[in-house]
Design a protein around this motif. Sequence first.
Motif, PDB file in Angstrom:
ATOM      1  N   ALA A  61       0.831  -1.212   0.000  1.00 34.02           N
ATOM      2  CA  ALA A  61       0.000   0.000   0.000  1.00 34.02           C
ATOM      3  C   ALA A  61       0.863   1.258   0.000  1.00 34.02           C
ATOM      4  CB  ALA A  61      -0.919  -0.005   1.216  1.00 34.02           C
ATOM      5  N   ALA A  62       1.995   1.207   0.682  1.00 33.00           N
ATOM      6  CA  ALA A  62       2.877   2.375   0.804  1.00 33.00           C
ATOM      7  C   ALA A  62       3.532   2.757  -0.515  1.00 33.00           C
ATOM      8  CB  ALA A  62       3.943   2.112   1.852  1.00 33.00           C
ATOM      9  N   PHE A  63       3.701   1.776  -1.407  1.00 34.31           N
ATOM     10  CA  PHE A  63       4.365   2.050  -2.686  1.00 34.31           C
ATOM     11  C   PHE A  63       3.379   2.065  -3.855  1.00 34.31           C
ATOM     12  CE2 PHE A  63       7.942   0.607  -0.092  1.00 34.31           C
ATOM     13  CZ  PHE A  63       8.885   1.587  -0.390  1.00 34.31           C
ATOM     14  N   HIS A  64       2.109   2.289  -3.546  1.00 34.64           N
ATOM     15  CA  HIS A  64       1.094   2.376  -4.607  1.00 34.64           C
ATOM     16  C   HIS A  64       1.428   3.555  -5.520  1.00 34.64           C
ATOM     17  CE1 HIS A  64      -2.769   2.689  -6.610  1.00 34.64           C
ATOM     18  NE2 HIS A  64      -3.121   1.537  -6.063  1.00 34.64           N
ATOM     19  N   HIS A  65       1.363   3.322  -6.816  1.00 32.09           N
ATOM     20  CA  HIS A  65       1.772   4.358  -7.779  1.00 32.09           C
ATOM     21  C   HIS A  65       0.936   5.630  -7.665  1.00 32.09           C
ATOM     22  CE1 HIS A  65      -1.732   3.850 -10.496  1.00 32.09           C
ATOM     23  NE2 HIS A  65      -1.701   2.599 -10.069  1.00 32.09           N
ATOM     24  N   ALA A  66      -0.321   5.495  -7.225  1.00 30.15           N
ATOM     25  CA  ALA A  66      -1.200   6.663  -7.151  1.00 30.15           C
ATOM     26  C   ALA A  66      -0.835   7.618  -6.020  1.00 30.15           C
ATOM     27  CB  ALA A  66      -2.659   6.221  -7.023  1.00 30.15           C
ATOM     28  N   LEU A  67       0.061   7.211  -5.137  1.00 27.04           N
ATOM     29  CA  LEU A  67       0.522   8.126  -4.078  1.00 27.04           C
ATOM     30  C   LEU A  67       1.538   9.135  -4.610  1.00 27.04           C
ATOM     31  CD1 LEU A  67       0.925   5.721  -1.002  1.00 27.04           C
ATOM     32  CD2 LEU A  67      -0.855   7.436  -1.378  1.00 27.04           C
ATOM     33  N   GLY A  68       1.968   8.937  -5.826  1.00 32.99           N
ATOM     34  CA  GLY A  68       2.885   9.898  -6.437  1.00 32.99           C
ATOM     35  C   GLY A  68       4.216  10.024  -5.732  1.00 32.99           C
ATOM     36  N   ASN A  69       4.726   8.917  -5.214  1.00 35.64           N
ATOM     37  CA  ASN A  69       6.029   8.889  -4.528  1.00 35.64           C
ATOM     38  C   ASN A  69       6.049   9.655  -3.209  1.00 35.64           C
ATOM     39  OD1 ASN A  69       7.359   7.328  -6.553  1.00 35.64           O
ATOM     40  ND2 ASN A  69       7.541   9.178  -7.813  1.00 35.64           N
ATOM     41  N   GLU A  70       4.876   9.985  -2.669  1.00 36.40           N
ATOM     42  CA  GLU A  70       4.875  10.605  -1.339  1.00 36.40           C
ATOM     43  C   GLU A  70       5.403   9.597  -0.325  1.00 36.40           C
ATOM     44  OE1 GLU A  70       2.018  12.973   1.836  1.00 36.40           O
ATOM     45  OE2 GLU A  70       1.129  12.096   0.039  1.00 36.40           O
ATOM     46  N   PRO A  71       6.322  10.007   0.541  1.00 35.49           N
ATOM     47  CA  PRO A  71       6.878   9.070   1.526  1.00 35.49           C
ATOM     48  C   PRO A  71       5.806   8.547   2.487  1.00 35.49           C
ATOM     49  CG  PRO A  71       8.216  11.055   1.370  1.00 35.49           C
ATOM     50  CD  PRO A  71       6.948  11.332   0.623  1.00 35.49           C
ATOM     51  N   VAL A  72       5.920   7.269   2.839  1.00 34.23           N
ATOM     52  CA  VAL A  72       5.057   6.642   3.827  1.00 34.23           C
ATOM     53  C   VAL A  72       5.954   6.000   4.878  1.00 34.23           C
ATOM     54  CG1 VAL A  72       3.340   4.855   4.277  1.00 34.23           C
ATOM     55  CG2 VAL A  72       3.225   6.179   2.155  1.00 34.23           C
ATOM     56  N   ARG A  73       5.746   6.362   6.126  1.00 35.16           N
ATOM     57  CA  ARG A  73       6.509   5.770   7.221  1.00 35.16           C
ATOM     58  C   ARG A  73       5.612   4.834   8.012  1.00 35.16           C
ATOM     59  NH1 ARG A  73      10.480  10.517   9.718  1.00 35.16           N
ATOM     60  NH2 ARG A  73      11.343  11.207   7.720  1.00 35.16           N
ATOM     61  N   ILE A  74       6.029   3.586   8.100  1.00 33.30           N
ATOM     62  CA  ILE A  74       5.284   2.566   8.836  1.00 33.30           C
ATOM     63  C   ILE A  74       5.950   2.393  10.202  1.00 33.30           C
ATOM     64  CG2 ILE A  74       4.577   0.146   8.884  1.00 33.30           C
ATOM     65  CD1 ILE A  74       4.797   0.234   5.768  1.00 33.30           C
ATOM     66  N   LEU A  75       5.168   2.590  11.260  1.00 36.44           N
ATOM     67  CA  LEU A  75       5.691   2.501  12.623  1.00 36.44           C
ATOM     68  C   LEU A  75       5.012   1.364  13.372  1.00 36.44           C
ATOM     69  CD1 LEU A  75       7.393   3.574  14.977  1.00 36.44           C
ATOM     70  CD2 LEU A  75       5.555   5.215  15.454  1.00 36.44           C
ATOM     71  N   ILE A  76       5.794   0.386  13.773  1.00 37.89           N
ATOM     72  CA  ILE A  76       5.298  -0.739  14.565  1.00 37.89           C
ATOM     73  C   ILE A  76       5.556  -0.413  16.036  1.00 37.89           C
ATOM     74  CG2 ILE A  76       5.430  -3.217  14.970  1.00 37.89           C
ATOM     75  CD1 ILE A  76       4.523  -2.412  12.132  1.00 37.89           C
TER      76      ILE A  76
ATOM     77  N   ASP B 196      -3.025  -8.047  13.407  1.00 35.55           N
ATOM     78  CA  ASP B 196      -3.653  -9.271  12.896  1.00 35.55           C
ATOM     79  C   ASP B 196      -4.507  -8.979  11.668  1.00 35.55           C
ATOM     80  OD1 ASP B 196      -5.681  -7.863  14.118  1.00 35.55           O
ATOM     81  OD2 ASP B 196      -6.600  -9.612  15.071  1.00 35.55           O
ATOM     82  N   SER B 197      -4.194  -7.881  10.986  1.00 34.45           N
ATOM     83  CA  SER B 197      -4.999  -7.438   9.850  1.00 34.45           C
ATOM     84  C   SER B 197      -4.140  -7.243   8.608  1.00 34.45           C
ATOM     85  CB  SER B 197      -5.710  -6.121  10.194  1.00 34.45           C
ATOM     86  OG  SER B 197      -6.524  -6.274  11.343  1.00 34.45           O
ATOM     87  N   VAL B 198      -4.793  -7.325   7.454  1.00 35.89           N
ATOM     88  CA  VAL B 198      -4.142  -7.131   6.163  1.00 35.89           C
ATOM     89  C   VAL B 198      -4.918  -6.068   5.403  1.00 35.89           C
ATOM     90  CG1 VAL B 198      -3.631  -8.211   3.934  1.00 35.89           C
ATOM     91  CG2 VAL B 198      -3.229  -9.480   6.052  1.00 35.89           C
ATOM     92  N   VAL B 199      -4.220  -5.032   4.959  1.00 34.20           N
ATOM     93  CA  VAL B 199      -4.889  -3.925   4.271  1.00 34.20           C
ATOM     94  C   VAL B 199      -4.866  -4.150   2.762  1.00 34.20           C
ATOM     95  CG1 VAL B 199      -4.159  -2.374   6.120  1.00 34.20           C
ATOM     96  CG2 VAL B 199      -2.854  -2.446   3.981  1.00 34.20           C
ATOM     97  N   PRO B 200      -5.838  -3.583   2.037  1.00 28.54           N
ATOM     98  CA  PRO B 200      -5.829  -3.697   0.572  1.00 28.54           C
ATOM     99  C   PRO B 200      -4.752  -2.815  -0.046  1.00 28.54           C
ATOM    100  CG  PRO B 200      -7.657  -2.326   1.288  1.00 28.54           C
ATOM    101  CD  PRO B 200      -7.040  -2.886   2.533  1.00 28.54           C
ATOM    102  N   ASP B 201      -4.391  -3.115  -1.273  1.00 28.35           N
ATOM    103  CA  ASP B 201      -3.322  -2.382  -1.955  1.00 28.35           C
ATOM    104  C   ASP B 201      -3.583  -0.878  -2.004  1.00 28.35           C
ATOM    105  OD1 ASP B 201      -2.470  -4.945  -2.364  1.00 28.35           O
ATOM    106  OD2 ASP B 201      -2.599  -4.896  -4.547  1.00 28.35           O
ATOM    107  N   SER B 202      -4.843  -0.497  -2.203  1.00 28.92           N
ATOM    108  CA  SER B 202      -5.189   0.916  -2.375  1.00 28.92           C
ATOM    109  C   SER B 202      -5.638   1.581  -1.075  1.00 28.92           C
ATOM    110  CB  SER B 202      -6.300   1.052  -3.425  1.00 28.92           C
ATOM    111  OG  SER B 202      -7.483   0.384  -2.987  1.00 28.92           O
ATOM    112  N   TRP B 203      -5.324   0.965   0.053  1.00 27.73           N
ATOM    113  CA  TRP B 203      -5.816   1.436   1.346  1.00 27.73           C
ATOM    114  C   TRP B 203      -5.475   2.903   1.604  1.00 27.73           C
ATOM    115  CZ3 TRP B 203      -3.150   1.485   6.511  1.00 27.73           C
ATOM    116  CH2 TRP B 203      -4.055   1.615   7.569  1.00 27.73           C
ATOM    117  N   LEU B 204      -4.225   3.262   1.480  1.00 22.95           N
ATOM    118  CA  LEU B 204      -3.804   4.637   1.742  1.00 22.95           C
ATOM    119  C   LEU B 204      -4.295   5.585   0.652  1.00 22.95           C
ATOM    120  CD1 LEU B 204      -0.169   3.957   2.988  1.00 22.95           C
ATOM    121  CD2 LEU B 204      -2.146   4.593   4.380  1.00 22.95           C
ATOM    122  N   VAL B 205      -4.225   5.150  -0.583  1.00 21.71           N
ATOM    123  CA  VAL B 205      -4.712   5.969  -1.695  1.00 21.71           C
ATOM    124  C   VAL B 205      -6.179   6.310  -1.492  1.00 21.71           C
ATOM    125  CG1 VAL B 205      -5.233   5.975  -4.164  1.00 21.71           C
ATOM    126  CG2 VAL B 205      -3.057   5.069  -3.352  1.00 21.71           C
ATOM    127  N   ASP B 206      -6.974   5.311  -1.129  1.00 16.18           N
ATOM    128  CA  ASP B 206      -8.409   5.535  -0.913  1.00 16.18           C
ATOM    129  C   ASP B 206      -8.650   6.528   0.219  1.00 16.18           C
ATOM    130  OD1 ASP B 206      -9.029   3.779  -2.934  1.00 16.18           O
ATOM    131  OD2 ASP B 206      -9.446   2.094  -1.602  1.00 16.18           O
TER     132      ASP B 206
END
Length: 216
Positions: free
Chosen positions: A25-40, A93-103
């Motif tokens: 989801a973080a590297f979806h092309h529709a985000l236009g290369n905007e950085p996404v930081r995933i924090l666990i 315990d969850s899995v997000v769809p590819d377009s989750w952030l874009v949506d």
Amino acid sequence: MIGVIVPVHNEEQRLKHCIESLLVAAFHHALGNEPVRILIVLDACTDKSAHIAQTYGVMTLTCTHRNVGKARAQGAEQLLAADARWLAFTDADSVVPDSWLVDQISFNVDAVCGLVEVNDWSEHSIKVRERYHAHYRTVDGHRHIHGANLGVSSTAYRKAGGFKGLPAHEDVQLVSDLERSGASIMWTAANRVTTSARKDSRCREGFGDYLASLDP
């Protein structure tokens, strides 16, 4: 920058799938290369969750709250300090769809409340599944609130006061505070997150306990 926060307490069995879906989801092309930081946010973990997160090269934060509200809040504060404009929340315990952030971003609102789908009902009876679906609205405007599928702008999050340090229902409280602060909220059925229906849930009074309450 877009920030993603995942609270974790001993999730070595499921964390890998969560992180892999977030990276897609973080590297979806529709985000236009905007950085996404995933924090666990590793909250009182005693298993291999930290090692798994580090293997994928995502950010980690260690705490000992044993409290999902405090874990989400601390994670949010770290990403806000790094200048995140949007915060997205899910569960280990969850899995997000590819377009989750874009949506979430494309709705152009202050906050997004999405739905969840159960990936495996094998631990529950047919009756539990039937009762769950009888009360679950899979339409826009649904009014369901899940910490596993929630997004909010940094401005709206701050204005609402952020997550409270609650051991459960911290997501419900945040959305209530967002509404009181005048935030625009999209209740979408479009970007559903797949989640677990396990009985050994990590949060008392959370989704797992709700499913257990449906057992006749």
